[in-house]
Motif scaffolding. Structure first.
Motif, short mmCIF file in Angstrom:
data_model
loop_
_atom_site.label_atom_id
_atom_site.label_comp_id
_atom_site.label_asym_id
_atom_site.label_seq_id
_atom_site.Cartn_x
_atom_site.Cartn_y
_atom_site.Cartn_z
N ARG A 240 16.23 13.37 0.55
CA ARG A 240 16.69 14.74 0.80
C ARG A 240 16.15 15.27 2.14
NH1 ARG A 240 16.20 15.12 -4.85
NH2 ARG A 240 18.20 15.68 -5.77
N LEU A 241 14.85 15.05 2.37
CA LEU A 241 14.23 15.53 3.62
C LEU A 241 14.84 14.84 4.83
CD1 LEU A 241 10.50 15.69 2.47
CD2 LEU A 241 11.98 17.62 3.03
N LYS B 222 0.83 -1.21 0.00
CA LYS B 222 0.00 0.00 0.00
C LYS B 222 0.87 1.26 0.00
CE LYS B 222 -4.14 -1.94 2.08
NZ LYS B 222 -5.14 -1.82 3.15
N VAL B 223 2.05 1.18 0.62
CA VAL B 223 2.97 2.32 0.63
C VAL B 223 3.44 2.60 -0.79
CG1 VAL B 223 5.23 3.13 1.42
CG2 VAL B 223 3.73 1.90 3.00
N PRO C 74 8.03 7.53 -9.48
CA PRO C 74 8.18 7.19 -8.06
C PRO C 74 9.61 7.43 -7.55
CG PRO C 74 6.83 5.55 -9.12
CD PRO C 74 7.37 6.45 -10.22
N HIS C 75 10.59 7.20 -8.39
CA HIS C 75 11.99 7.41 -8.01
C HIS C 75 12.21 8.85 -7.54
CE1 HIS C 75 16.33 6.76 -8.08
NE2 HIS C 75 16.44 7.91 -8.72
N ASP C 76 11.55 9.82 -8.19
CA ASP C 76 11.68 11.21 -7.78
C ASP C 76 11.12 11.44 -6.38
OD1 ASP C 76 12.76 11.84 -10.32
OD2 ASP C 76 10.75 12.09 -11.15
N ILE C 77 10.06 10.73 -6.04
CA ILE C 77 9.47 10.83 -4.70
C ILE C 77 10.43 10.24 -3.67
CG2 ILE C 77 7.49 10.23 -3.24
CD1 ILE C 77 6.83 12.16 -5.58
N ARG D 69 3.24 5.65 -5.97
CA ARG D 69 2.94 5.69 -7.40
C ARG D 69 1.83 6.68 -7.70
NH1 ARG D 69 3.53 0.13 -6.82
NH2 ARG D 69 1.28 -0.17 -6.89
N GLU D 70 0.81 6.71 -6.84
CA GLU D 70 -0.31 7.64 -7.04
C GLU D 70 0.16 9.09 -6.90
OE1 GLU D 70 -3.12 6.28 -4.14
OE2 GLU D 70 -3.85 4.65 -5.42
N ILE D 71 0.99 9.36 -5.89
CA ILE D 71 1.52 10.71 -5.69
C ILE D 71 2.34 11.13 -6.90
CG2 ILE D 71 3.13 12.09 -4.30
CD1 ILE D 71 2.19 10.33 -1.88
N ALA D 72 3.20 10.23 -7.36
CA ALA D 72 4.04 10.52 -8.52
C ALA D 72 3.19 10.81 -9.75
CB ALA D 72 5.00 9.37 -8.78
N ALA D 73 2.16 10.01 -9.97
CA ALA D 73 1.29 10.23 -11.14
C ALA D 73 0.59 11.58 -11.04
CB ALA D 73 0.27 9.10 -11.24
N ALA D 74 0.14 11.94 -9.85
CA ALA D 74 -0.55 13.22 -9.65
C ALA D 74 0.40 14.40 -9.89
CB ALA D 74 -1.15 13.29 -8.25
#
Length: 73
Positions: A56-57, A31-32, A47-50, A37-42
């Protein structure tokens, strides 16, 4: 794994040399990964960028600079 350009060998044949890139595995509930994947698509990214954003954070929270470390500094 990345292949380097073909290298000449003494017998005249060209041989490709494999160079291993450093990698790490992340273990989490499916689910994580679905949420990432959903955040990246939005956001219109991968996903790699996320994952990099999260690294970084996390490093910034501990006084480190991801980009400097990633450059080998």
């Amino acid at each position: 794994m990345r292949l380097t350009p073909e290298a000449e060998v003494p017998d005249g044949f060209k041989r490709r040399v494999r160079v291993e890139k450093p990698h790490a595995s992340v273990y989490a509930h499916p689910k994580v990964f679905k949420a990432i994947r959903e955040i990246a698509a939005a956001q219109g990214c991968k996903p790699h960028d996320i994952y990099l954003e999260g690294l970084r954070l996390a490093l910034r929270a501990h006084g480190r600079d991801f980009d400097a470390l990633n450059r080998g500094e």
